[in-house]
Design an enzyme around this catalytic site. Structure first.
Site, PDB file in Angstrom:
ATOM      1  N   GLU A 133       0.795  -1.235   0.000  1.00  0.00           N
ATOM      2  CA  GLU A 133       0.000   0.000   0.000  1.00  0.00           C
ATOM      3  C   GLU A 133       0.828   1.285   0.000  1.00  0.00           C
ATOM      4  O   GLU A 133       0.410   2.306   0.550  1.00  0.00           O
ATOM      5  CB  GLU A 133      -0.964   0.011   1.195  1.00  0.00           C
ATOM      6  CG  GLU A 133      -1.992  -1.106   1.138  1.00  0.00           C
ATOM      7  CD  GLU A 133      -3.059  -1.014   2.210  1.00  0.00           C
ATOM      8  OE1 GLU A 133      -2.808  -0.372   3.237  1.00  0.00           O
ATOM      9  OE2 GLU A 133      -4.136  -1.582   2.001  1.00  0.00           O
ATOM     10  N   GLU A 138      -6.608  -8.099  -0.275  1.00  0.00           N
ATOM     11  CA  GLU A 138      -7.240  -7.852   1.026  1.00  0.00           C
ATOM     12  C   GLU A 138      -8.668  -7.399   0.789  1.00  0.00           C
ATOM     13  O   GLU A 138      -8.957  -6.711  -0.198  1.00  0.00           O
ATOM     14  CB  GLU A 138      -6.521  -6.739   1.820  1.00  0.00           C
ATOM     15  CG  GLU A 138      -5.163  -7.118   2.335  1.00  0.00           C
ATOM     16  CD  GLU A 138      -4.515  -6.013   3.182  1.00  0.00           C
ATOM     17  OE1 GLU A 138      -5.250  -5.261   3.858  1.00  0.00           O
ATOM     18  OE2 GLU A 138      -3.283  -5.917   3.152  1.00  0.00           O
TER      19      GLU A 138
HETATM   20  C1  GAL Z   1      -4.739  -2.694   5.006  1.00  0.00           C
HETATM   21  C2  GAL Z   1      -3.325  -3.125   5.368  1.00  0.00           C
HETATM   22  C3  GAL Z   1      -3.304  -4.257   6.358  1.00  0.00           C
HETATM   23  C4  GAL Z   1      -4.258  -4.005   7.457  1.00  0.00           C
HETATM   24  C5  GAL Z   1      -5.608  -3.828   6.865  1.00  0.00           C
HETATM   25  C6  GAL Z   1      -6.686  -3.689   7.882  1.00  0.00           C
HETATM   26  O1  GAL Z   1      -4.773  -1.417   4.514  1.00  0.00           O
HETATM   27  O2  GAL Z   1      -2.642  -3.498   4.222  1.00  0.00           O
HETATM   28  O3  GAL Z   1      -2.012  -4.438   6.858  1.00  0.00           O
HETATM   29  O4  GAL Z   1      -3.861  -2.855   8.142  1.00  0.00           O
HETATM   30  O5  GAL Z   1      -5.616  -2.674   6.069  1.00  0.00           O
HETATM   31  O6  GAL Z   1      -7.912  -3.780   7.244  1.00  0.00           O
END
Ligand code: GAL
Length: 731
Positions: free
Chosen positions: A388, A449
């Protein structure tokens, strides 16, 4: 011949900076893997592990070391260290997630030697992933294995086994990098034998040899080719067959080195219309994994690492895991190879890119990760972008080029959270927090994610929230199964994890897991588990605690049952409430849609008709799985279960002890918030809080073995319930 000497035991440790003059009496005896401080599972701060510590080890020059080179190899130490031998500096390392080795030979003496490691576990802003806020904790300590490697001055440095054309005419090319640290050129012959990898015997398949002149104080890569491997069997998710390539190096007809490399034959590729394993299109359904555990931070021994892979494969039923956000334990990856679990592995980092030196370390991370792990058949994608982070054309052009040079067989991804970001990789890996799946702008597209911070959920949240958490995972996964231009979706995340105060729920936990920090399921875990094919095992999990007055407005309507069965019978007491088929109309794409049971509202069941719930899952008309939930049952049993009943008496082996308060059918009671008193006797110690206050009616502590064999008995007691015991044998 090469000798590998485990080097995990008999260390001395002090949580401060000590020089060599400080006597051993100021240290405590420890065994690796080691956390620089044992912590509660929550409510602590990173400053508690962010300090400089000293490790010392006295050892005798190994007898095998005469006239040979002796290296010390660390699988990892968090996060920067300087290593001294007998007062002389032998090396330093920056970075906490990848291995490093130093040549001890020139400073070794006969008799006793003193090795000392000064370990900086502060959040050094100059080392990835640090620099700004990071949503996970690094913890501290020499938290992975250490060994001595004793070799000839000419030896194998790395082996890269590269299967080719595995679907048409299987072949193998093996790049064997030989290193010669002596002052004269060395003529060697290299013999490589391909074996089936089996637990007991390794039947030989083929042999190839070559000769090479390894330059003085230099290196050379010899490549051997195996053709006509027609009878090779593929590494698949159901049958993950493994092979080994055993390399022998001879000089003047004498065997001077050996090295064995385990790998598998499979073809993996992300294409515009999906992910293909061995030519077959497979939808990827997965979860992210952090490597941290309650109490011990990242210092989990092999058994716990392997258990996480088993949980992901067998309990959660996913087919891919992302090692967010760094290279993880070799034990974890080995187990992924053995059980058939695909892996996306990525470099350390989180949203921040540092200066030129920081990027230099990050490029070294790329190199260390790929060199260490490119023989794992489970790994199908390298993540070579800081998770990110913003675009950085030069930096990411370099990480991608390096990855492709070190491993021409695998594609790269770079995990991003904005669609406009520059696409320099092979696969567009995207963190999609839209609560659905966005239409891809580039293909191949992989969701790396979803969910996570969008809906943090605790095992002690009310039922409605825990159900909604499950439905959010279900909706996203169902959506992606219906999109041919999406190769898969990896949810955030498998297990709750410790984090900084800027993130998480305030107690230093991000409650983003489909399992809690103890690796015990929330309802969302059942969304994944219920995708396991029924032929593997029937799954039937109700997303309810079946109370009458806990949900808003009371009752249990609707009730979701996550299952791979094809029909469901619902009984309340002895009465058949209804028969159901999976809710395909609501969830048309996911392999196994849940059952949605209705008519269990308060009006129907208030008062006398509130009786035990019995769910029967049917496959081809026959009962295959059953779950019963007592009607508002009071605590009936305290259970204590060990994941393993036999452990190694090596001073570092551990297993998890799960504690629950349940109804008479074994369902946890989420409001059983009681203190459990634990007693341990025998050849081990408890790791965890004692008394242990249950979290959502469940929780876990661990047992660590002593270095002498025996038995360990643990007893758990809670008010008003019979006690529970477990006995473990160590050898
Ligand atoms: C994302 C990140 C993860 C975690 C997640 C929580 O942005 O890559 O490490 O923080 O959010 O939802």
């Amino acid at each position: 011949m090469r000798t590998i000497l485990p080097f995990n035991d008999n260390w001395l440790y002090a949580p401060v900076q000590h020089d060599l003059r400080v006597p051993d009496s100021q240290f405590q005896a420890v065994t690796l893997p080691h956390t620089n401080v044992t912590l509660p599972y929550h409510n602590f701060d990173y400053t508690e592990y962010g300090f400089i510590s000293t490790y010392r080890k006295r050892f005798n020059m190994p007898k095998e070391g005469k006239d040979r080179r002796v290296y010390i190899e660390f699988d990892a130490a968090m996060i920067a260290c300087t290593v001294m031998l007998n007062g002389a500096k032998v090396g330093m390392n920056e970075g906490g997630y990848t291995p490093f080795r130093f040549d001890l030979t020139d400073h070794l003496k006969r008799g006793e030697n003193v090795l000392q490691v000064e370990l900086d576990s502060t959040e050094r802003p100059d080392i990835p992933p640090n620099g700004y806020v990071v949503d996970y904790l690094m913890f501290g300590g020499i938290y992975r294995d250490v060994r001595l490697v004793v070799v000839d001055s000419t030896h194998v440095d790395t082996v890269f086994a590269r299967p080719r054309d595995v679907l048409t005419a299987p072949k193998l090319s093996a790049d064997i990098r030989l290193e010669n640290v002596s002052r004269s050129d060395r003529a060697v012959s290299v013999r490589a034998t391909l074996h089936e990898f089996r637990q007991r015997s390794n039947p030989q398949i083929a042999v190839q040899t070559t000769t090479a002149l390894v330059p003085a104080q230099g290196a050379l890569t010899a490549t051997l080719h195996f053709d006509d491997l027609a009878n090779i069997r593929l590494w698949t998710l159901d049958q993950p067959r493994l092979y080994s390539l055993d390399v022998e190096v001879y000089a003047d007809d004498a065997l001077i080195d050996t090295e064995s490399t385990r790998f598998g034959f499979r073809e993996a590729s992300f294409k515009d219309d999906g992910f293909y394993l061995n030519g077959e299109r497979i939808k990827l359904i997965g979860l992210n994994r952090h490597q941290t555990y309650p109490y011990i931070g990242a210092a989990a021994p092999a058994r716990l690492q392997r258990k996480d892979a088993d949980i992901l494969k067998e309990e959660l039923g996913v087919n891919i895991v992302r090692t967010s956000h760094y290279p993880q334990s070799p034990h974890f990856l080995d187990r992924c190879d053995e059980v058939g679990l695909l892996v996306l592995e990525e470099i350390p980092g989180w949203q921040t890119i540092g200066d030129a030196d920081w990027k230099g370390i990050s490029l070294r991370d790329v190199e260390a990760m790929i060199t260490r792990d490119r023989n794992h058949p489970s790994i199908v994608l390298w993540g070579v972008r800081i998770n990110e982070s913003w675009d950085d054309e030069a930096f990411y052009t370099a990480t991608n080029a390096l990855a492709h040079k070190l491993d021409p067989t695998r594609q790269t991804g770079g995990i991003r959270n904005f669609l406009e970001s520059q696409f320099l990789e092979d696969v567009f890996t995207y963190n999609d927090f839209s609560n659905t799946i966005v239409e891809p702008t580039h293909t191949p597209h992989l969701v790396t994610e979803h969910n996570g911070h969008m809906f943090p959920t605790k095992t002690f949240d009310n039922e409605e929230r825990q159900v909604e958490h499950a439905l959010r995972h279900l909706r996203v996964q169902d959506k992606q199964f219906g999109m041919a231009n999406v190769t898969g979706a990896i949810g955030w995340c498998a297990f709750d994890y410790n984090t900084h105060r800027e993130l998480g729920s305030g107690d230093r936990i991000c409650y983003h897991g489909v399992m809690d920090i103890f690796r015990l399921p929330k309802f969302a875990a059942y969304v994944y588990e219920s995708q396991i094919p029924a032929k593997v095992r029937p799954v039937l999990r109700a997303a309810t605690f079946f109370t009458q007055g806990d949900r808003s407005e009371g009752g249990n309507d609707p009730l979701y049952v996550f299952s791979n069965c094809d029909a469901l019978e619902v009984y309340v007491g002895d009465e058949l409430h209804g028969k159901y088929t999976p809710a395909r109309d609501l969830y048309p794409n996911i392999p196994n849609a849940p059952f949605v049971v209705t008519g269990l509202g308060l009006l129907a069941y208030w008062g006398h008709r509130y009786q035990e719930l019995r769910l029967v899952g049917l496959l081809d008309g026959k009962p295959a799985a059953e779950q019963k939930i007592s009607a508002n049952e009071l605590p009936c049993a305290l259970t204590l279960t060990a994941d393993d009943l036999e452990l190694d008496a090596d001073g570092s082996d551990m297993t998890r002890l799960v504690i629950k308060v349940t109804d008479r059918h074994g369902n946890r009671l989420p409001l059983a918030i009681t203190a459990v008193m634990l007693e341990i006797s025998g050849a081990g110690e408890l790791v965890g809080e004692n008394p242990f206050p249950l979290v959502g009616g469940q929780g876990a502590v661990y047992v660590r073995t002593a270095d002498t064999p025996g038995t360990i008995t643990v007893t758990a007691r809670a008010p008003r319930l019979p006690s529970a015991s477990v006995t473990i044998t160590t050898s």
